[in-house]
Design an enzyme around this catalytic site. Sequence first.
Site: not given
Length: 675
Positions: A165, A167, A215, A253, A340, A412, A578, A659-660
């Site tokens: 990733e 790092y 990893r 990332h 989210q 929704q 993005w 709308l959450d």
Amino acid sequence: MAQYPHLLAPLNLGFTVLKNRVLMGSMHTGLEETKDWHRVAEFYAERARGNVALIVTGGMAPSKEGGVFPGAAGLFTKQDIADHQIVTGRVHQAGGKIAMQILHAGRYAYSPECVSASPVKSPISPFPPKELDEEGIEKQIQDFVIATERARDAGYDGVEIMGSEGYFLNQFLVTHTNKREDRWGGSYENRMRLPVEVVRRCREAVGPEFIIIYRLSMIDLIPNGSTHDEVVQLAKAVEQAGATIINTGIGWHEARIPTIATSVPRRAFTWVTKKLMGQVGIPVITSNRINMPEVAEAVLAEGCANMVSMARPLLADPEFVTKAIAGQAKRIAPCIGCNQACLDHTFGGKLTSCLVNPRACHETEIAITPADTPKSIAVVGAGPAGLATALAAAQRGHKVTLFDRAENIGGQLNIAKQIPGKEEFWGLVDWYETMVAASSISLKLGTNVIADDLINFDEVVIATGVIPRDPGIPGQERPEVLSYLDVLRDKKSVGKKVAVIGAGGIGFDVSEFLAHPNSSLTEDLSQWMVEWGVGDPATTPGGLAEKGPQPHPPARDVILLQRKAQALGKGLGKTTGWIHRAALKMKNVQMMGGVNYEKIDDNGLHISFGEAHENPQAIAVDNVVICAGQTANRSLAKTLAERGFIAHVIGGADLAAELDAKRAIDQGTRLAIKL
């Protein structure tokens, strides 16, 4: 076992046996930084009770300079070791095994003390790293070794050395970040020296009977990344150095290709792991967008890996494996890959949770226990807020009646699932249907509830959601003007050139819906790879396609407009915004901010700019789609209040700003435990 024979088969590591092939992948939750070790322990123990074979913690810093941010958790003192013993003890008591991830952020550290192979600044941190000298490199190796020893002393069954990733260890591997000319740079043999040395020295420190996972970044998705031959070379060297297992890392990332968002096809990168199978003699784990047992079973049955890593699916449902064992896959709360409440929270400095399961990381705070006095409860609205309330209340023993004027549940969510790239929402609605059917809830659909229907209940919950806001544009009553509900719910015909008014989450979703052809790339991996420019690291270093992204032509010409004079999509999720902007750009969607909507007539949508209404112009379009926000639908709650009956108002009916579903489900669940 018969349903998922590969997934539920034990894995013998020689000195220990894992009871199945499910690894809970590492996630930085922020729990360790709370210093509430009972809370940390309960989070991991709940997953251990759910029969996960091996848990990997969030990344623990091996040194102050290696922490992802100042004050990041690590095992630096005797007290730290004692605190982590609370966690490992609880997991072992629950019948699980747990490894601690050692994560050195390198140039990704949000700190002026960050260090790396070379002083090449990261695009996601404002701090240029200091280039390590020989003495500095030796210190970092020692820090990994000490962290491994302390993990063993804290009762961990192993460690995962984070080498992917983008790092610290990954930064030494590629010429993108390693510009050195000494024995730690130049040839690949030199560049891989550091990760191999770290594994070798850690193994020497703890002996043979301790799990060491490495990893490994199998596809970097950045320029000048590793080739497949280099990945194989490193994997073999890491095995020789003493690794027990190799885990798959996907993408840096800073890569501009999505890797775990909901729009990424399921198991999109298991083919990368499969290329390593047979090259090493130790087990290999694959990862990313594996979110249901049938997906994991297929991955293993096809020989893509020996084990699967699932991180966020175990936020969504800690009983994932238990339900798979019991043949109850339909009862597994699905991870929808929305980011989210997990990654967006992490990168926003908030505690991680889960949109689908707000109890994640709040297990000691949100306990769904039997009610002292069962009540009769009416819940009006079967969208996310109402469903969450009804299910949790019924689980507590309340007598719940759930009403909705629609003929199906979901609210929704049924709109969201129409969007290309949001197909996972179909599974979420299906899950709610399964859980409601299995509960004691009395479901009354197609029912237009009035106040008289509710006054005999002990408690009333109003979850009636939102209605589209009226922007008051002259000419909006014309037939070519549609609302987002006309387009997504009612499937009204839309022409080839469209103006979308409002660039919040719904405006972006509608633009995506209109710009994409009928088929979704999320369900066609090969076409998705072409669109985003994913290639084979055996052909191009880093796995970027030689020709770059090759977007498919848009289905329509779309213009997305907003009143605010700022970049469009500024309010979208930190880790997915993005992606939405890039996806629309690839479809040639024109974006305009600072717009005044003057009128709509035969010549199209008339707009101007700024407070002075400058540069007036007419945009000739076939249709105008209005996505100009929502207002709370509180009429029923208002009527009840006028009659002296105070109801609980939640979800969009409480706050209509975008709308959450995350807030709605959390609010509904928390209300249910108080009723």
